[in-house]
Design a protein around this motif. Structure first.
Motif, PDB file in Angstrom:
ATOM      1  N   CYS A  89      20.103 -25.944  11.018  1.00 53.72           N
ATOM      2  CA  CYS A  89      19.021 -24.957  10.857  1.00 53.72           C
ATOM      3  C   CYS A  89      18.119 -25.354   9.693  1.00 53.72           C
ATOM      4  O   CYS A  89      16.902 -25.218   9.749  1.00 53.72           O
ATOM      5  N   GLY A  90      18.744 -25.840   8.613  1.00 53.93           N
ATOM      6  CA  GLY A  90      17.973 -26.296   7.451  1.00 53.93           C
ATOM      7  C   GLY A  90      17.100 -27.489   7.809  1.00 53.93           C
ATOM      8  O   GLY A  90      15.932 -27.561   7.420  1.00 53.93           O
ATOM      9  N   VAL A  91      17.667 -28.424   8.566  1.00 50.08           N
ATOM     10  CA  VAL A  91      16.901 -29.605   8.984  1.00 50.08           C
ATOM     11  C   VAL A  91      15.687 -29.147   9.797  1.00 50.08           C
ATOM     12  O   VAL A  91      14.553 -29.557   9.555  1.00 50.08           O
ATOM     13  N   ARG A  92      15.955 -28.253  10.729  1.00 55.74           N
ATOM     14  CA  ARG A  92      14.895 -27.821  11.636  1.00 55.74           C
ATOM     15  C   ARG A  92      13.829 -26.980  10.939  1.00 55.74           C
ATOM     16  O   ARG A  92      12.647 -27.035  11.288  1.00 55.74           O
ATOM     17  N   SER A  93      14.233 -26.230   9.915  1.00 58.54           N
ATOM     18  CA  SER A  93      13.374 -25.164   9.380  1.00 58.54           C
ATOM     19  C   SER A  93      11.954 -25.616   9.051  1.00 58.54           C
ATOM     20  O   SER A  93      11.009 -24.880   9.280  1.00 58.54           O
ATOM     21  N   ARG A  94      11.811 -26.818   8.502  1.00 55.88           N
ATOM     22  CA  ARG A  94      10.477 -27.273   8.093  1.00 55.88           C
ATOM     23  C   ARG A  94      10.101 -28.583   8.775  1.00 55.88           C
ATOM     24  O   ARG A  94       9.203 -29.278   8.308  1.00 55.88           O
ATOM     25  N   ARG A  95      10.840 -28.934   9.808  1.00 53.64           N
ATOM     26  CA  ARG A  95      10.538 -30.194  10.507  1.00 53.64           C
ATOM     27  C   ARG A  95      10.399 -29.953  12.003  1.00 53.64           C
ATOM     28  O   ARG A  95      11.258 -30.346  12.794  1.00 53.64           O
ATOM     29  N   PRO A  96       9.269 -29.340  12.420  1.00 53.34           N
ATOM     30  CA  PRO A  96       9.089 -29.101  13.853  1.00 53.34           C
ATOM     31  C   PRO A  96       8.946 -30.402  14.632  1.00 53.34           C
ATOM     32  O   PRO A  96       9.043 -30.408  15.861  1.00 53.34           O
ATOM     33  N   ASP A  97       8.724 -31.501  13.908  1.00 51.51           N
ATOM     34  CA  ASP A  97       8.487 -32.783  14.572  1.00 51.51           C
ATOM     35  C   ASP A  97       9.774 -33.477  14.997  1.00 51.51           C
ATOM     36  O   ASP A  97       9.737 -34.469  15.715  1.00 51.51           O
ATOM     37  N   LEU A  98      10.929 -32.991  14.560  1.00 52.74           N
ATOM     38  CA  LEU A  98      12.179 -33.691  14.862  1.00 52.74           C
ATOM     39  C   LEU A  98      12.858 -33.121  16.114  1.00 52.74           C
ATOM     40  O   LEU A  98      12.708 -31.945  16.432  1.00 52.74           O
ATOM     41  N   ASN A  99      13.615 -33.972  16.798  1.00 50.24           N
ATOM     42  CA  ASN A  99      14.505 -33.509  17.867  1.00 50.24           C
ATOM     43  C   ASN A  99      15.865 -33.272  17.225  1.00 50.24           C
ATOM     44  O   ASN A  99      16.453 -34.193  16.661  1.00 50.24           O
ATOM     45  N   VAL A 100      16.342 -32.045  17.259  1.00 45.55           N
ATOM     46  CA  VAL A 100      17.599 -31.735  16.581  1.00 45.55           C
ATOM     47  C   VAL A 100      18.691 -31.414  17.599  1.00 45.55           C
ATOM     48  O   VAL A 100      18.510 -30.564  18.469  1.00 45.55           O
ATOM     49  N   PHE A 101      19.800 -32.138  17.495  1.00 40.27           N
ATOM     50  CA  PHE A 101      20.974 -31.904  18.334  1.00 40.27           C
ATOM     51  C   PHE A 101      22.158 -31.580  17.427  1.00 40.27           C
ATOM     52  O   PHE A 101      22.299 -32.175  16.361  1.00 40.27           O
ATOM     53  N   VAL A 102      22.987 -30.650  17.872  1.00 43.04           N
ATOM     54  CA  VAL A 102      24.202 -30.333  17.123  1.00 43.04           C
ATOM     55  C   VAL A 102      25.403 -30.638  18.011  1.00 43.04           C
ATOM     56  O   VAL A 102      25.435 -30.250  19.182  1.00 43.04           O
ATOM     57  N   VAL A 103      26.356 -31.347  17.447  1.00 44.99           N
ATOM     58  CA  VAL A 103      27.597 -31.629  18.172  1.00 44.99           C
ATOM     59  C   VAL A 103      28.735 -30.953  17.413  1.00 44.99           C
ATOM     60  O   VAL A 103      28.915 -31.175  16.219  1.00 44.99           O
ATOM     61  N   THR A 104      29.479 -30.105  18.119  1.00 41.96           N
ATOM     62  CA  THR A 104      30.520 -29.332  17.454  1.00 41.96           C
ATOM     63  C   THR A 104      31.688 -29.126  18.421  1.00 41.96           C
ATOM     64  O   THR A 104      31.487 -29.106  19.634  1.00 41.96           O
ATOM     65  N   GLY A 105      32.889 -29.017  17.880  1.00 42.43           N
ATOM     66  CA  GLY A 105      34.054 -28.810  18.733  1.00 42.43           C
ATOM     67  C   GLY A 105      34.461 -27.348  18.774  1.00 42.43           C
ATOM     68  O   GLY A 105      33.851 -26.504  18.100  1.00 42.43           O
ATOM     69  N   ASP A 106      35.503 -27.036  19.554  1.00 40.14           N
ATOM     70  CA  ASP A 106      35.903 -25.627  19.665  1.00 40.14           C
ATOM     71  C   ASP A 106      36.497 -25.100  18.367  1.00 40.14           C
ATOM     72  O   ASP A 106      36.292 -23.946  18.009  1.00 40.14           O
ATOM     73  N   GLY A 107      37.212 -25.946  17.621  1.00 40.14           N
ATOM     74  CA  GLY A 107      37.719 -25.501  16.327  1.00 40.14           C
ATOM     75  C   GLY A 107      36.571 -25.349  15.343  1.00 40.14           C
ATOM     76  O   GLY A 107      36.454 -24.353  14.628  1.00 40.14           O
ATOM     77  N   ASP A 108      35.708 -26.345  15.320  1.00 38.54           N
ATOM     78  CA  ASP A 108      34.575 -26.397  14.409  1.00 38.54           C
ATOM     79  C   ASP A 108      33.637 -25.205  14.601  1.00 38.54           C
ATOM     80  O   ASP A 108      33.233 -24.542  13.654  1.00 38.54           O
ATOM     81  N   CYS A 109      33.316 -24.928  15.854  1.00 34.63           N
ATOM     82  CA  CYS A 109      32.302 -23.917  16.170  1.00 34.63           C
ATOM     83  C   CYS A 109      32.888 -22.511  16.261  1.00 34.63           C
ATOM     84  O   CYS A 109      32.379 -21.578  15.643  1.00 34.63           O
ATOM     85  N   THR A 110      33.989 -22.378  17.045  1.00 31.58           N
ATOM     86  CA  THR A 110      34.434 -21.012  17.362  1.00 31.58           C
ATOM     87  C   THR A 110      35.507 -20.507  16.410  1.00 31.58           C
ATOM     88  O   THR A 110      35.908 -19.362  16.484  1.00 31.58           O
ATOM     89  N   SER A 111      35.984 -21.384  15.489  1.00 28.47           N
ATOM     90  CA  SER A 111      36.990 -20.919  14.536  1.00 28.47           C
ATOM     91  C   SER A 111      36.420 -20.945  13.125  1.00 28.47           C
ATOM     92  O   SER A 111      35.858 -19.963  12.659  1.00 28.47           O
ATOM     93  N   ILE A 112      36.480 -22.091  12.456  1.00 26.67           N
ATOM     94  CA  ILE A 112      36.066 -22.125  11.036  1.00 26.67           C
ATOM     95  C   ILE A 112      34.573 -21.880  10.884  1.00 26.67           C
ATOM     96  O   ILE A 112      34.115 -21.363   9.877  1.00 26.67           O
TER      97      ILE A 112
END
Lengths: 317, 622
Positions: A89-112
């Protein structure tokens, strides 16, 4: 001058990227891991969309899948466990010119990272979020994750896990301002690619849960679905993930679902007789936080200094 | 009508307004401070803030107020005891008595309405307090505060403060025209009717004082012609951050830091930036780190508990060398501690509170003016040294108000547009200069600069370290940056003589009080000096050499240390104050510490007593 401009244009046009331009290093995932297929799909997307590697950023957390950025020849940010989303979100916030992808696992995203998950969905910044859901902790060696099926064996629940798994799709659908919610599977490259492609086109946060095989710890989790594709119901709609003949051949069990219908989307999310894949929900009118956060980007130094002097005047004595 | 009044010439005075929460004492006090600053006087204000929004009325714990110290010359701290106090009720004053804020002779203006209260307990309590105050030697002057306000407003809770303003303006011969301007500014959004009511209240207080008070103070000012602004520390941090070219301020609400972001949010848009209110402290710093990674200048503002939550991210910022500025407005700890009260307890946790070895730059402003300018310095350091820079202020600076020379803004302070030129593919993403540990940083968008930043141990190519020597090498490079920075710094200046019996060392907001105590002690003939450190990591050079010129060195800090006079402690188990701990390990000098955690700023006279005690002990040893 005209001639110069033509030369410059020619040069830009000459920048054509091939798949190899997005490949970096030898992936260190286990043989047979579903992550390999997803990596291939993403590299294909970058190639077909001709994304400039320097304007593309992959942000990940911690876990097997979060090694992903290391295998892309783009900018990457392999961050902390659970924290990929606030960083992205920080990367994207002031860089509309970038393509931003997030890769996250089930522990990473839905737990911690569950708190960030919820809020990132609500912020709805333009980015593609790929949840690699293998329903187990892999890198730390087989602990129960929030999406691990009930009664499944793990090192933390050797007698089988006690409670029903968390449903990432119904969770996301319940969050205000969710705007793109889809499920796909790693073992069908056609549907996987089509889903990622739609996600990339979406102006907002596209959340894609990918059911992903872990041959090492949970080799049998998805074999039932793979052996009998009719246990999967493919959601079809003209506003959904485009279905092709190849897909139709594989997924015999298909139903029409309008992704603008949130109530029906929730019904699909809660289906137990079959596993729905495709686009659950899409709302192109949801406010996009990154549209607001990028305001004022073009403020000139003169304007800034003028505003600051005005502020100092307010405090002047 | 005007009475013949006794005119009392003063060089400085300490005024307090103390009320129940929500009665506007701070608004009036800050306004009174501003008026004095506008009239060319030195000012320092400190707010007395209860931890709750509406604590019980007429209670010690609910006391809400403000202290304004005004002087003919510059004022650098909140001072010792109050000269004039306005109490909206007698009970809240006991919180001030507990903190030794009054002395015999202190004038207490007290609302007399409590003597006529329909509630018997209130009448009794008031009468008992009057007796008690008289025994303590305070001079009580009863005022018809609520009675007069009721003539103008239905709810005196929303009016008493301006009536008091009127009284104080008459008492100190302040320019009511200036007050009128301030009132118009303050209530501009609330409309003409509210402004009119407030002006009437002001006038009523003024006229009452004019007719009924038998004395008036006269304080001159030094008009040195310097163009000044007056802000509190948190506003100065916000202004400084914007002048320093920050684009992103990412925060999560926490007392006493949040008002920095309130201020920024109200004007940041005009300066081209924005405040992100994150879902939690971790996300707040993560968001800033992401923005910074993408080439944008970002800061996060927090306080101790927030710092604790952020530690993993802060270590990431060190490990992956991401420029970042973190403002920690310190409050009392540990845990939730004293949310609205001052402490300097985060020094060691900031320095060491991350897993692994995480060298960080830490600076601490000691005045409101430095709150502004240190933000400009912090951004430059963060970028030049490619990592986090911590700005440690505290609750005392946060709400303290002091005039300071208007900053002369410079365009070069603003961050340059992000570099999007092609990266030299032969330069690695962490191409450390072995001499300095410094390296240039590629930013997304720069062609041929693609790299994967990672919090894992990595080599200069940003590749995960699989070789055994990589970790040792990269640790050394990150550490070397601090040595490099230290070499560029000047030795700190000693306040007082260059050598003597005792050197007092401090950091942060205690500067004004320490130096005032030193000045007084020197006037009494004591051979004491003080040293105030701006850099806590790396430490400024030449400190050991300065220490060696004094018989004894003692830190004065607002954090906890064991009192060596207690029978439980000896050299083997005594825990030192935080700066003392740091200085002892760095210089091997047997540095003493005198530290307290009262929840209010250290007063000069308390510091002077500590100095005298320490000198007496020193004398005893000799």
């Amino acid at each position: 001058m005209i001639g110069l401009k033509c030369d410059w244009l020619m040069e830009e046009e000459n920048r054509h990227f091939v798949v190899e331009d997005y490949q970096a290093g030898e992936p260190r995932w286990c043989p047979g891991c579903g992550d390999h297929a997803i990596l291939t799909s993403i590299q294909r997307l970058c190639n077909e969309e001709q994304l400039e590697p320097e304007n593309t950023v992959f942000v990940s957390g911690i876990g097997c899948s979060s090694r992903f950025p290391h295998y892309m020849k783009t900018y990457g940010f392999h961050s902390l466990h659970g924290r990929a989303l606030p960083i992205a979100c920080g990367v994207r916030s002031r860089r509309p010119d970038l393509n931003v992808f997030v890769v996250t696992g089930d522990g990473d995203c839905t737990s911690i990272g569950a708190g960030h998950w919820l809020h990132a969905i609500r912020y709805n910044m333009k980015m593609v979020v790929l949840l690699f859901d293998n329903q187990i902790y892999g890198l730390t060696k087989m602990q129960t994750s929030p999406t691990t099926p009930k009664n499944a064996y793990s090192n933390t629940h050797p007698q089988g896990s006690w409670i029903e798994p968390l449903n990432p799709i119904s969770v996301v659908l319940g969050i205000t301002n969710a705007s793109f919610v889809a499920t796909t599977v790693d073992w069908n490259p056609v549907h996987l690619y089509a889903t990622i492609k739609e996600a990339h086109k979406h102006n907002g946060l596209a959340f894609v849960r990918i059911m992903q095989r872990c041959p090492h710890f949970t080799a049998d989790y998805f074999t039932g679905l793979m052996d009998d594709p009719s246990k999967i119901v493919l959601m079809e709609h003209e506003d959904g993930i485009p279905t092709t003949d190849v897909m139709k051949k594989y997924f015999k069990n298909r139903e029409t679902h309008d992704p603008s219908n949130i109530i029906e989307a929730l019904d699909y999310a809660h289906r137990t007789d079959a596993i729905p894949i495709g686009l659950f929900y899409k709302n192109t009118n949801a406010p996009v936080y990154s549209d607001f956060s990028a305001m004022g980007l073009d403020t000139s130094n003169d304007a800034k200094l003028e505003a600051l002097e005005k502020e100092l005047n307010k405090f002047s004595i | 009508m005007k009475k013949e009044k006794e005119l009392i010439e003063i060089n400085e005075h300490i005024v307090e307004i103390v009320s129940d929460s929500g009665e506007g004492a701070q608004t009036a006090g800050q306004m009174f401070g501003t008026i004095n600053a506008k009239m060319g006087n030195g000012v320092w204000t400190v707010e007395i803030i209860p931890a709750e929004i509406e604590p019980p009325k007429r209670s010690k714990a609910g006391a809400s107020g403000i202290r304004i110290r005004l002087g003919r010359n510059e004022v650098t701290n909140a001072g010792d005891v109050a000269n004039v106090v306005v109490g909206f009720n007698e009970q809240v004053l006991y919180s001030r008595i507990d903190t030794n804020s009054f002395e015999p002779g202190t004038i207490l203006f007290l609302d007399k309405k409590w003597s006529e209260s329909p509630i018997e307990q209130e009448r009794t309590a008031y009468a008992e307090a009057l007796k008690d105050f008289a025994e303590k030697g305070y001079r009580v002057i009863e005022i018809p505060l609520e009675e007069e306000c009721l003539k103008l407003v239905p709810d005196p809770r929303r009016g008493k403060n301006m009536w008091v303003m009127g009284l104080l303006c008459e008492l100190y011969q302040r320019d009511t025209g200036l007050v009128e301007k301030e009132i118009r500014k303050k209530f501009a959004r609330k409309g003409e009717k509210i402004i009119d009511t407030n002006l009437k209240l002001l006038k009523s207080g003024f006229e009452w004082a004019e007719e009924n008070l038998t004395f008036q103070y006269q304080i001159s000012s030094l008009d040195d012609g310097i163009d000044r602004i007056v802000t509190n520390g948190n506003q100065a941090i916000g202004l400084g951050a914007m002048a320093a070219g920050f684009e992103v301020c990412s925060m999560y609400p926490i007392t006493p830091a949040t008002s920095v972001t309130h201020y920024m949010a109200s004007v940041f848009r005009d300066v081209g930036g924005f405040v992100h209110q994150a879902e939690d402290e971790i996300a707040a710093v993560g968001f800033a780190i992401g923005s910074s990674y993408a080439g944008k200048t970002a800061l996060t503002v927090t306080s101790g508990p927030g710092m604790a939550l952020k530690t993993e991210m802060l270590a990431l910022s060190v490990m992956a060398e991401i420029p970042l500025v973190i403002v920690d407005v310190q409050r009392g700890g540990p845990s939730t501690g004293l949310p609205t009260k001052v402490e300097q307890s985060d020094l060691l946790s900031t320095l060491y509170g991350s897993p692994g070895d995480a060298p960080k730059i830490i600076i601490a402003p000691s005045t409101i003016e430095e709150c502004f300018h240190f933000m400009v310095m912090a951004r430059k350091l963060a970028e030049q040294y490619r990592g986090p820079v911590f700005v440690l202020t505290d609750a005392n600076l946060a709400t303290g108000v002091q005039p300071f020379p208007r900053p002369q803004l410079e365009e070069e302070w603003l961050s340059p547009p992000i570099d999007q030129s092609d990266w030299n593919p032969n330069v690695e993403p962490y191409q450390w200069d072995p001499e300095t540990g410094l390296s240039p940083r590629p930013v997304p968008g720069q062609k041929d600069g693609t790299y994967v930043l990672t919090g894992l141990a990595h080599n200069s190519k940003s590749k995960v370290a699989y070789e055994s020597n990589t970790n040792q090498e990269s640790m050394a490079m990150r550490s070397r940056k601090l040595a490099t920075l230290q070499k560029t710094l000047n030795p700190p200046a000693v306040h007082g003589a260059e050598k003597g019996e005792l050197l007092v060392v401090g950091w942060g907001s205690t500067r004004g009080a320490i130096e005032e105590a030193i000045d007084q002690a020197r006037e009494e003939g004591l051979a004491v000096s003080s040293l105030h450190l701006k850099f806590l990591s790396p430490l400024e050079p030449g400190i050991k050499e300065i220490f060696d010129r004094f018989d004894k060195v003692m830190t004065v800090e607002i954090n906890y240390s064991d009192d060596p006079k207690d029978p439980y402690y000896d050299q083997g188990n005594q825990r030192h104050a935080q700066l003392a701990t740091l200085l002892r390990s760095q210089t091997l000098v047997d540095i003493k510490s005198w530290s307290r955690v009262p929840g209010y700023p250290l007063q000069p006279r308390i510091i002077k007593n500590a100095i005298k005690e320490e000198l007496a002990v020193a004398g005893g040893v000799k």
